[in-house]
Design a protein around this motif. Structure first.
Motif, PDB file in Angstrom:
ATOM      1  N   SER A  45       0.822  -1.219   0.000  1.00 21.60           N
ATOM      2  CA  SER A  45       0.000   0.000   0.000  1.00 21.60           C
ATOM      3  C   SER A  45       0.849   1.259   0.000  1.00 21.60           C
ATOM      4  O   SER A  45       0.581   2.200  -0.755  1.00 21.60           O
ATOM      5  CB  SER A  45      -0.942   0.015   1.205  1.00 21.60           C
ATOM      6  N   ARG A  48       2.670   1.611  -3.379  1.00 23.07           N
ATOM      7  CA  ARG A  48       1.718   2.059  -4.401  1.00 23.07           C
ATOM      8  C   ARG A  48       1.464   3.559  -4.247  1.00 23.07           C
ATOM      9  O   ARG A  48       1.505   4.304  -5.225  1.00 23.07           O
ATOM     10  CB  ARG A  48       0.406   1.292  -4.293  1.00 23.07           C
ATOM     11  N   SER A 131      -3.772 -10.279  -8.885  1.00 22.92           N
ATOM     12  CA  SER A 131      -5.179  -9.878  -8.863  1.00 22.92           C
ATOM     13  C   SER A 131      -5.373  -8.367  -8.788  1.00 22.92           C
ATOM     14  O   SER A 131      -6.502  -7.893  -8.834  1.00 22.92           O
ATOM     15  CB  SER A 131      -5.886 -10.533  -7.675  1.00 22.92           C
ATOM     16  N   GLU A 132      -4.282  -7.587  -8.681  1.00 20.75           N
ATOM     17  CA  GLU A 132      -4.371  -6.131  -8.539  1.00 20.75           C
ATOM     18  C   GLU A 132      -3.704  -5.424  -9.717  1.00 20.75           C
ATOM     19  O   GLU A 132      -2.635  -5.842 -10.152  1.00 20.75           O
ATOM     20  CB  GLU A 132      -3.678  -5.685  -7.254  1.00 20.75           C
ATOM     21  N   ALA A 134      -1.322  -2.835 -11.627  1.00 19.20           N
ATOM     22  CA  ALA A 134       0.034  -2.458 -11.226  1.00 19.20           C
ATOM     23  C   ALA A 134       0.545  -1.168 -11.867  1.00 19.20           C
ATOM     24  O   ALA A 134       1.686  -0.806 -11.634  1.00 19.20           O
ATOM     25  CB  ALA A 134       0.984  -3.602 -11.557  1.00 19.20           C
ATOM     26  N   TRP A 136       0.764   1.930 -11.313  1.00 17.54           N
ATOM     27  CA  TRP A 136       0.612   2.948 -10.268  1.00 17.54           C
ATOM     28  C   TRP A 136       1.096   4.313 -10.731  1.00 17.54           C
ATOM     29  O   TRP A 136       0.390   5.314 -10.547  1.00 17.54           O
ATOM     30  CB  TRP A 136       1.357   2.537  -9.014  1.00 17.54           C
ATOM     31  N   ARG A 157      -8.894   5.538 -12.301  1.00 19.42           N
ATOM     32  CA  ARG A 157      -8.911   4.198 -11.720  1.00 19.42           C
ATOM     33  C   ARG A 157      -8.631   3.217 -12.844  1.00 19.42           C
ATOM     34  O   ARG A 157      -9.265   3.261 -13.903  1.00 19.42           O
ATOM     35  CB  ARG A 157     -10.280   3.915 -11.090  1.00 19.42           C
ATOM     36  N   CYS A 161      -5.822  -4.537 -16.295  1.00 22.34           N
ATOM     37  CA  CYS A 161      -4.369  -4.393 -16.286  1.00 22.34           C
ATOM     38  C   CYS A 161      -3.716  -5.671 -16.801  1.00 22.34           C
ATOM     39  O   CYS A 161      -4.188  -6.773 -16.506  1.00 22.34           O
ATOM     40  CB  CYS A 161      -3.887  -4.088 -14.867  1.00 22.34           C
ATOM     41  N   THR A 164      -2.834  -8.336 -14.378  1.00 26.32           N
ATOM     42  CA  THR A 164      -3.889  -9.248 -13.914  1.00 26.32           C
ATOM     43  C   THR A 164      -4.299 -10.212 -15.017  1.00 26.32           C
ATOM     44  O   THR A 164      -5.315 -10.904 -14.888  1.00 26.32           O
ATOM     45  CB  THR A 164      -5.127  -8.479 -13.410  1.00 26.32           C
TER      46      THR A 164
END
Length: 170
Positions: A45, A48, A131-132, A134, A136, A157, A161, A164
């Motif tokens: 977190s 990021r 799963s997220e 990347a 950033w 947002r 990606c 993923t």
């Protein structure tokens, strides 16, 4: 071409300039190592958040250049300098899908595909498919760039990606 003409390499002086801003030519592997170190040291977190803020600052700076170079044209003329600058800087190739903006009313909606993202390459090399999203720095860049144009915070947002398993980032 008008943006690329503002890129100057001065190897004898050890400098690269984009208009009046000093730039860096950096191995993507080094960016990946920095990113991995931030994740392992600060946590996902915080890493990021730091990368998003870094991208945001770059986006604001590029918005200043876009206005300087193309500010006398239409909103779309100078706004689309951002995707061109992002490609010129070697980060990603941007494909605009939809832009609906009214600066006077403070309304903005943008949809873009990001192809061949440097951030995805280094993230996937370090962590594989996850799963997220990347991208950033790219999300921060788009937010900073657009916020500077709109005169108010605009946040992007990433909804798809490559990190993923998608074919492109959106």
């Amino acid at each position: 071409r008008d943006l690329a003409a503002r890129l100057h390499f001065l190897p004898d002086a050890g400098r690269i300039w984009l208009d009046d801003s000093r730039m860096l030519l950096m191995h993507s592997h080094a960016l990946g190592a920095l990113r991995q170190e931030l994740v392992e040291t600060l946590g996902l977190s915080a890493a990021r958040a730091l990368m998003i803020r870094t991208g945001y600052a770059a986006g604001v700076k590029d918005a200043e250049l876009a206005v300087k170079v193309r500010g006398s044209g239409s909103f779309a003329d100078y706004f689309f300098s951002g995707p061109q600058l992002h490609a010129l800087e070697g980060l990603v190739r941007v494909e605009p899908i939809r832009l609906d903006a009214d600066v006077g009313k403070g309304r903005f909606f943008g949809e873009f595909l990001w192809h061949d993202s440097c951030e995805d390459e280094v993230h996937i090399a370090a962590y594989g498919i996850g799963s997220e999203p990347a991208c950033w720095m790219q999300t921060g860049y788009a937010s900073g760039y657009t916020s500077a144009f709109m005169g108010r915070p605009i946040l992007y947002r990433e909804v798809e990606c490559r990190s993923t398993g998608q074919t492109a980032c959106r």
